[in-house]
Write an enzyme that holds these catalytic residues in place. Structure first.
Site, PDB file in Angstrom:
ATOM      1  N   ASN A   9       0.874  -1.179   0.000  1.00 25.89           N
ATOM      2  CA  ASN A   9       0.000   0.000   0.000  1.00 25.89           C
ATOM      3  C   ASN A   9       0.908   1.226   0.000  1.00 25.89           C
ATOM      4  O   ASN A   9       1.504   1.555   1.023  1.00 25.89           O
ATOM      5  CB  ASN A   9      -0.882  -0.040   1.260  1.00 25.89           C
ATOM      6  CG  ASN A   9      -1.696   1.224   1.456  1.00 25.89           C
ATOM      7  OD1 ASN A   9      -1.792   2.063   0.554  1.00 25.89           O
ATOM      8  ND2 ASN A   9      -2.288   1.361   2.631  1.00 25.89           N
ATOM      9  N   LYS A  11       0.061   4.245  -0.285  1.00 20.55           N
ATOM     10  CA  LYS A  11      -0.586   5.430   0.297  1.00 20.55           C
ATOM     11  C   LYS A  11      -0.389   6.633  -0.645  1.00 20.55           C
ATOM     12  O   LYS A  11      -0.401   6.451  -1.859  1.00 20.55           O
ATOM     13  CB  LYS A  11      -0.056   5.668   1.706  1.00 20.55           C
ATOM     14  CG  LYS A  11      -0.168   4.390   2.553  1.00 20.55           C
ATOM     15  CD  LYS A  11       0.089   4.598   4.006  1.00 20.55           C
ATOM     16  CE  LYS A  11      -0.106   3.271   4.738  1.00 20.55           C
ATOM     17  NZ  LYS A  11       0.050   3.367   6.176  1.00 20.55           N
ATOM     18  N   HIS A  94      -9.409   1.352   5.095  1.00 22.24           N
ATOM     19  CA  HIS A  94      -8.126   1.509   5.790  1.00 22.24           C
ATOM     20  C   HIS A  94      -8.324   2.493   6.949  1.00 22.24           C
ATOM     21  O   HIS A  94      -9.109   3.446   6.832  1.00 22.24           O
ATOM     22  CB  HIS A  94      -7.069   2.029   4.811  1.00 22.24           C
ATOM     23  CG  HIS A  94      -5.689   1.984   5.394  1.00 22.24           C
ATOM     24  ND1 HIS A  94      -5.242   2.928   6.285  1.00 22.24           N
ATOM     25  CD2 HIS A  94      -4.677   1.087   5.251  1.00 22.24           C
ATOM     26  CE1 HIS A  94      -4.008   2.622   6.659  1.00 22.24           C
ATOM     27  NE2 HIS A  94      -3.638   1.508   6.040  1.00 22.24           N
ATOM     28  N   GLU A  96      -6.670   4.893   7.939  1.00 21.89           N
ATOM     29  CA  GLU A  96      -6.430   6.301   7.586  1.00 21.89           C
ATOM     30  C   GLU A  96      -7.654   6.898   6.893  1.00 21.89           C
ATOM     31  O   GLU A  96      -7.937   8.089   7.052  1.00 21.89           O
ATOM     32  CB  GLU A  96      -5.159   6.399   6.725  1.00 21.89           C
ATOM     33  CG  GLU A  96      -3.916   6.169   7.581  1.00 21.89           C
ATOM     34  CD  GLU A  96      -2.721   5.584   6.866  1.00 21.89           C
ATOM     35  OE1 GLU A  96      -2.684   5.582   5.621  1.00 21.89           O
ATOM     36  OE2 GLU A  96      -1.806   5.098   7.573  1.00 21.89           O
ATOM     37  N   GLU A 163      -5.266  -4.781  10.837  1.00 17.50           N
ATOM     38  CA  GLU A 163      -4.205  -3.797  11.034  1.00 17.50           C
ATOM     39  C   GLU A 163      -4.444  -3.055  12.344  1.00 17.50           C
ATOM     40  O   GLU A 163      -5.278  -2.127  12.385  1.00 17.50           O
ATOM     41  CB  GLU A 163      -4.203  -2.779   9.901  1.00 17.50           C
ATOM     42  CG  GLU A 163      -4.017  -3.394   8.536  1.00 17.50           C
ATOM     43  CD  GLU A 163      -3.477  -2.372   7.559  1.00 17.50           C
ATOM     44  OE1 GLU A 163      -2.325  -2.515   7.145  1.00 17.50           O
ATOM     45  OE2 GLU A 163      -4.193  -1.412   7.242  1.00 17.50           O
ATOM     46  N   GLY A 169       2.638   2.324  10.685  1.00 15.87           N
ATOM     47  CA  GLY A 169       3.619   3.387  10.478  1.00 15.87           C
ATOM     48  C   GLY A 169       4.365   3.790  11.735  1.00 15.87           C
ATOM     49  O   GLY A 169       5.039   4.826  11.751  1.00 15.87           O
ATOM     50  N   SER A 208       3.519  -2.150  10.323  1.00 11.83           N
ATOM     51  CA  SER A 208       4.967  -2.236  10.571  1.00 11.83           C
ATOM     52  C   SER A 208       5.551  -3.613  10.248  1.00 11.83           C
ATOM     53  O   SER A 208       6.475  -4.066  10.919  1.00 11.83           O
ATOM     54  CB  SER A 208       5.299  -1.817  12.007  1.00 11.83           C
ATOM     55  OG  SER A 208       4.978  -0.455  12.193  1.00 11.83           O
TER      56      SER A 208
HETATM   57  P1  PGA Z   1       2.975   0.263   7.616  1.00  8.07           P
HETATM   58  O1  PGA Z   1       1.509   0.509   7.037  1.00  8.07           O
HETATM   59  O2  PGA Z   1       3.452  -1.033   7.056  1.00  8.07           O
HETATM   60  O3  PGA Z   1       3.763   1.454   7.155  1.00  8.07           O
HETATM   61  O4  PGA Z   1       2.843   0.198   9.108  1.00  8.07           O
HETATM   62  C1  PGA Z   1       0.604  -0.552   6.880  1.00  8.07           C
HETATM   63  C2  PGA Z   1      -0.676  -0.062   6.240  1.00  8.07           C
HETATM   64  O5  PGA Z   1      -1.158   1.014   6.614  1.00  8.07           O
HETATM   65  O6  PGA Z   1      -1.228  -0.705   5.326  1.00  8.07           O
END
Ligand code: PGA
Length: 245
Positions: A9, A11, A94, A96, A163, A169, A208
């Protein structure tokens, strides 16, 4: 035995000039084929270009879609356009999007069915906050989110991405025991709703995941792949995670 899915992803990262990443992934796969399925989800305007270059080597997907098929929704993108651009999957819900755009479980369910109707496989994201984990309610919170967010797609083929919001992140990950407990809780929930589909539905872990921890996480029962943010931005790291699957 379900085939694992490793999904990147990107983003809000990436430009047409990053096409070298696509070529690098493709070259890596030609060198050593994978046993898992590989998917990369760049921002929507890059899907057509990236899908043309990825060809049959790996899949390209989208990070979101609108729940309606067309109409007066300025700035939104329909699932049908994503499909026509070369996407085969769409991430929905997601954390976010749930936070930045106040998307409810009901909206996520609407997006998931819009994806399926357009021929895309939805990846429905769920996860608990740190407070919910500390309260000891993480598994029931996540299963309730799954019930509402996937209500529209029961009996069809979709993917769940677990997640934990606090692990995205941040460099933090749950312990292996916590991941195992969550993924088996999700599996039991999916089977209780639909025995056959529930046994086959892929449950990805996200938050992560990186080359250094991927093998351990991907070996956990009912972890059928990963949704990778930061570490998918570099083709070497992304491929290293896929090789760990
Ligand atoms: P990350 O993000 O691997 O940077 O923690 C995962 C995601 O949001 O899909």
């Amino acid at each position: 035995m379900v085939q694992k899915l490793i999904a990147g992803n990107w983003k809000m990262n990436g430009l047409p000039s990053d096409i070298g990443q696509i070529h690098a992934i493709k070259a890596g796969l030609e060198d050593t084929p994978l046993s898992c399925e590989l998917l990369l989800c760049p921002p929507s305007p890059l899907i057509m270009q990236y899908a043309a270059h990825a060809g049959d080597a790996f899949a390209i997907g989208a990070q979101d879609c609108h729940m309606n098929t067309s109409g007066a929704h300025t700035g939104d993108v329909s699932a049908a356009l994503l499909k026509a651009s070369g996407a085969s999957y769409v991430i929905v819900g997601h954390s976010e999007r749930r936070t930045d755009h106040s998307e409810s479980d009901e909206v996520v369910a609407g997006k998931a069915i819009a994806g399926l109707d357009a021929g895309l496989t939805p990846i429905i994201c769920v996860g608990e906050t740190l407070e919910e984990r500390r309260s000891g309610e993480a598994v029931s919170v996540v299963c309730a989110q799954i019930s509402k967010s996937s209500a529209s797609v029961l009996g069809q083929s979709y993917v769940i991405a677990y997640e934990p919001v606090w692990a995205i992140g941040t460099g933090l990950t749950p312990s292996i025991d916590e991941i195992a407990q969550m993924h088996s809780g999700i599996r039991a929930h999916l089977i209780s709703v639909d025995a056959q589909k529930g046994a086959e539905t892929r449950i990805l872990y996200g938050g992560s995941m990186k080359p250094g921890n991927a093998a351990e996480i991907l070996a956990v029962d009912h972890v059928n792949g990963g949704l990778i943010g930061g570490a998918s931005l570099k083709s070497d790291d992304f491929l290293a995670i896929a090789r760990a699957a």
